[in-house]
Design a protein around this motif. Structure first.
Motif, PDB file in Angstrom:
ATOM      1  N   THR A  99       0.857  -1.188  -0.034  1.00  0.00           N
ATOM      2  CA  THR A  99      -0.082   0.014  -0.157  1.00  0.00           C
ATOM      3  C   THR A  99       0.896   1.268   0.058  1.00  0.00           C
ATOM      4  N   GLY A 100       0.463   2.204  -0.719  1.00  0.00           N
ATOM      5  CA  GLY A 100       1.151   3.518  -0.764  1.00  0.00           C
ATOM      6  C   GLY A 100       0.872   4.161   0.771  1.00  0.00           C
ATOM      7  N   ALA A 101      -0.190   3.795   1.389  1.00  0.00           N
ATOM      8  CA  ALA A 101      -0.579   4.464   2.504  1.00  0.00           C
ATOM      9  C   ALA A 101       0.626   4.081   3.782  1.00  0.00           C
ATOM     10  N   MET A 102       1.286   2.854   3.485  1.00  0.00           N
ATOM     11  CA  MET A 102       2.415   2.479   4.322  1.00  0.00           C
ATOM     12  C   MET A 102       3.540   3.427   4.185  1.00  0.00           C
ATOM     13  N   MET A 103       3.628   3.972   2.884  1.00  0.00           N
ATOM     14  CA  MET A 103       4.716   4.941   2.559  1.00  0.00           C
ATOM     15  C   MET A 103       4.460   6.249   3.032  1.00  0.00           C
ATOM     16  N   VAL A 104       2.894   6.609   3.318  1.00  0.00           N
ATOM     17  CA  VAL A 104       2.671   8.012   3.812  1.00  0.00           C
ATOM     18  C   VAL A 104       2.975   7.789   5.254  1.00  0.00           C
ATOM     19  N   ALA A 105       2.869   6.594   5.859  1.00  0.00           N
ATOM     20  CA  ALA A 105       3.071   6.569   7.240  1.00  0.00           C
ATOM     21  C   ALA A 105       4.425   6.440   7.743  1.00  0.00           C
ATOM     22  N   LEU A 106       5.200   5.801   6.883  1.00  0.00           N
ATOM     23  CA  LEU A 106       6.605   5.358   7.441  1.00  0.00           C
ATOM     24  C   LEU A 106       7.542   5.817   6.655  1.00  0.00           C
TER      25      LEU A 106
ATOM     26  N   THR B 212      11.322   2.535   5.707  1.00  0.00           N
ATOM     27  CA  THR B 212      10.835   1.808   6.965  1.00  0.00           C
ATOM     28  C   THR B 212       9.744   0.978   6.431  1.00  0.00           C
ATOM     29  N   PHE B 213       9.729  -0.480   6.594  1.00  0.00           N
ATOM     30  CA  PHE B 213       8.626  -1.190   6.390  1.00  0.00           C
ATOM     31  C   PHE B 213       7.728  -1.500   7.625  1.00  0.00           C
ATOM     32  N   GLY B 214       6.377  -1.537   7.303  1.00  0.00           N
ATOM     33  CA  GLY B 214       5.524  -1.710   8.706  1.00  0.00           C
ATOM     34  C   GLY B 214       5.367  -3.403   8.740  1.00  0.00           C
ATOM     35  N   VAL B 215       4.920  -3.725  10.124  1.00  0.00           N
ATOM     36  CA  VAL B 215       4.875  -4.827  10.541  1.00  0.00           C
ATOM     37  C   VAL B 215       3.386  -5.257  11.449  1.00  0.00           C
ATOM     38  N   MET B 216       2.745  -6.061  10.644  1.00  0.00           N
ATOM     39  CA  MET B 216       1.263  -6.193  11.432  1.00  0.00           C
ATOM     40  C   MET B 216       1.280  -7.780  11.719  1.00  0.00           C
ATOM     41  N   ALA B 217       0.516  -8.070  12.690  1.00  0.00           N
ATOM     42  CA  ALA B 217       0.343  -9.680  13.110  1.00  0.00           C
ATOM     43  C   ALA B 217      -0.777 -10.008  13.883  1.00  0.00           C
ATOM     44  N   ASN B 218      -1.259 -11.000  13.977  1.00  0.00           N
ATOM     45  CA  ASN B 218      -2.301 -11.615  14.990  1.00  0.00           C
ATOM     46  C   ASN B 218      -1.864 -11.983  16.256  1.00  0.00           C
ATOM     47  N   ASP B 219      -0.492 -11.665  16.536  1.00  0.00           N
ATOM     48  CA  ASP B 219      -0.009 -11.955  17.771  1.00  0.00           C
ATOM     49  C   ASP B 219       0.975 -11.088  18.089  1.00  0.00           C
ATOM     50  N   ASP B 220       0.759 -10.397  19.079  1.00  0.00           N
ATOM     51  CA  ASP B 220       1.539  -9.190  19.503  1.00  0.00           C
ATOM     52  C   ASP B 220       3.177  -9.776  19.610  1.00  0.00           C
ATOM     53  N   ALA B 221       3.566 -10.879  20.338  1.00  0.00           N
ATOM     54  CA  ALA B 221       4.824 -11.256  20.737  1.00  0.00           C
ATOM     55  C   ALA B 221       5.509 -11.778  19.359  1.00  0.00           C
TER      56      ALA B 221
END
Length: 508
Positions: A381-388, A392-401
């Motif tokens: 997403t271009g939105a991730m470039m706007v954010a970071l 820098t790349f973004g990391v998302m997950a279904n488990d915080d650890a």
């Protein structure tokens, strides 16, 4: 291809075309870093003064060339900035060494042999310098010809050999560090080659052929699903994205297994070999670099091969979702509904949100093998470039650890990252009156919306993470450190580090 070697020879006494030394930024001017003592002596203790006279400060990535004095066998001394002098009792961090070696290697393009007399305190430093040299020496010249089959004059070859001083060639830890640096960097550079290859030469079928050749070379299992197999299997997402192209899509499975493995990782890569946006055509100025939209698949491919070359005690399966997103009379339209491999239906509101569609099919397929964890990698997403931003790349997950572990691994290995949330309230924006889910939601937080969409296709009970590397995957600016202009290979080192950590039993 640059070769790496170790040597305990004195910096001043080694025959080479250039000698690389480190210089740090001190409170009162540049300071010569450890490793260059013999060179400093040959300069009569005035190397820092000479460098300062030439404008050097020791700032990170700064390169200054000076003729070597009597007593130094190399004709050229290249001083490279390491940044601030470490606090008392501390050492230069590995990323500073990696970037310095990369900057030096770039500056020495076309040189046959260079010796690196940078601070080496342990095997980690050897690995960092080796990676920096190999990654910094990278150049993509496959298409640089002057019309008669010969390389153009500006198509310099890479640095021929990089000799890292300060470690014994028979030192097991140093030797292992050098082998790791070589395997990971060579595969990362292979990913860069794929990203930089023009889309008229790298369509899904051609990409799959490259993977098949590598699988044969390294003893990996490979399976390629063509358009007929995809149709029979019900891969509506991948087929829907590729419907408008004359080059049909592919789903490639690349598997590395180890007899002693106790864990299984699945890596899923977005492989859009060219993204025009489809019917939702991208505006002018946004098309030119869209050959890089397969960077996630390239990173996954490289990571699996690197894991095999390193012999890691973990099973790693790579899933490459390959398609070309083009507008035509047969292309998927905004408003169409696709039935995905998982059975869910998706209303396509924007055909330029295609990456999540191919990934969803591949994630659902990967889930059937019940791996211990799935990590998908995508220029999503271009939105991730706007954010970071662009580095820098973004990391998302279904488990915080697991998200935290991935973020920390990325940072430790020189790949800037940031943990991102998956706000549940954003799911409402993807509700569809026609299908189970829409491929678009709220505009604000678009990168997070994409992550939430992908989460819907992860098998029950499977740990999953999503890496959105839209920013750092392709460098449109000037080269820096060991990062070239063009494809960067971002994500490879994080995935390899995850496989290593999992093999060591350090991840639950």
């Amino acid at each position: 291809m640059t070769a790496l070697a170790l040597s305990t020879a004195a910096a001043a006494g080694l025959k080479a075309d250039a000698l690389v030394v480190g210089v740090a930024k001190g409170d009162k001017g540049p300071v010569v870093a450890p490793g260059a003592e013999a060179v400093e002596k040959a300069f009569g203790g005035r190397l820092a003064t000479v460098l300062e006279t030439l404008g050097a400060s020791g700032g990170e990535g700064e390169v200054t060339k000076v003729p070597a004095p009597d007593g130094v066998k190399a004709p050229l001394v290249l001083a490279v900035g390491l940044g601030a002098v470490p606090e008392k009792g501390e050492s230069f961090d590995t990323e500073a060494l990696r970037r310095a070696a990369g900057a030096a290697a770039r500056a020495l393009s076309g040189t046959k042999k260079a010796a690196f007399a940078l601070p080496v305190e342990d095997a980690a430093a050897v690995q960092a310098i080796g990676e920096g040299a190999l990654l910094g020496a990278y150049s993509f010249v496959a298409y640089k010809e002057n019309g008669n089959g010969k390389k153009a004059k500006d198509a310099k070859g890479p640095l021929g050999e990089a000799v890292i001083l300060g470690s014994k060639p028979r030192d097991k830890a140093a030797k292992a560090a050098l082998e790791r640096a070589t395997a990971v960097s060579e595969e990362l550079n292979r990913a860069r080659d794929l990203i930089n290859t023009p889309p008229n030469d790298l369509n899904p079928e051609a990409f799959a052929a490259v993977v098949q050749a590598a699988a044969k070379e390294h003893g990996l299992k490979v399976q390629v699903l063509d358009e007929k197999a995809l149709t029979k299997g019900g891969y509506g997402g991948i087929l829907g994205v590729g419907a408008g192209s004359d080059s049909p899509p592919r789903l490639v499975k690349l598997a590395y297994t180890h007899s002693k493995a106790k864990k299984h990782l699945a890596f899923v890569g977005k492989g859009i070999t060219y993204d025009s946006g489809g019917i939702s055509l991208k505006p002018a100025g946004h098309n030119e670099t869209m050959k890089c939209d397969m960077s996630g698949a390239a990173a996954v491919f490289a990571a699996v091969v690197a894991a095999a070359r390193l012999g890691l005690e973990v099973n790693v399966t790579g899933w490459l979702a390959l398609a070309e997103n083009m507008p035509s009379g047969s292309a998927t339209r905004p408003g169409d509904v696709l039935r995905m491999y998982s059975g869910k239906t998706v209303e396509v509101l924007n055909t330029d949100a295609e990456g999540r569609l191919v990934l969803a099919d591949a994630i659902a397929k990967a889930s059937e093998e019940k791996p211990d964890a799935i990590v998908d990698v995508a220029t999503l997403t271009g939105a991730m470039m706007v954010a970071l931003g662009s580095r820098t790349f973004g990391v998302m997950a279904n488990d915080d650890a697991f998200r935290t572990a991935l973020y920390e691994l990325a940072e430790e290995n020189g790949e800037p990252a940031w943990p991102m949330p998956l706000p549940e309230h954003l799911l409402k924006g993807m509700e569809s009156a026609t299908a189970d889910i829409a491929n678009m939601g709220e505009r604000m937080g678009g990168g997070l919306v994409a992550g939430l969409f992908l989460r819907e296709f992860v098998g029950e009970g499977i740990t999953w993470a999503h890496i959105d590397l839209a920013g750092p995957a392709f460098n449109e600016g000037a080269p820096f450190g060991y990062t070239p202009k063009g494809g960067t290979g971002t994500g490879v080192r994080t995935l390899v580090a995850l496989a290593e950590r999992t093999a060591a039993g350090d991840l639950g």
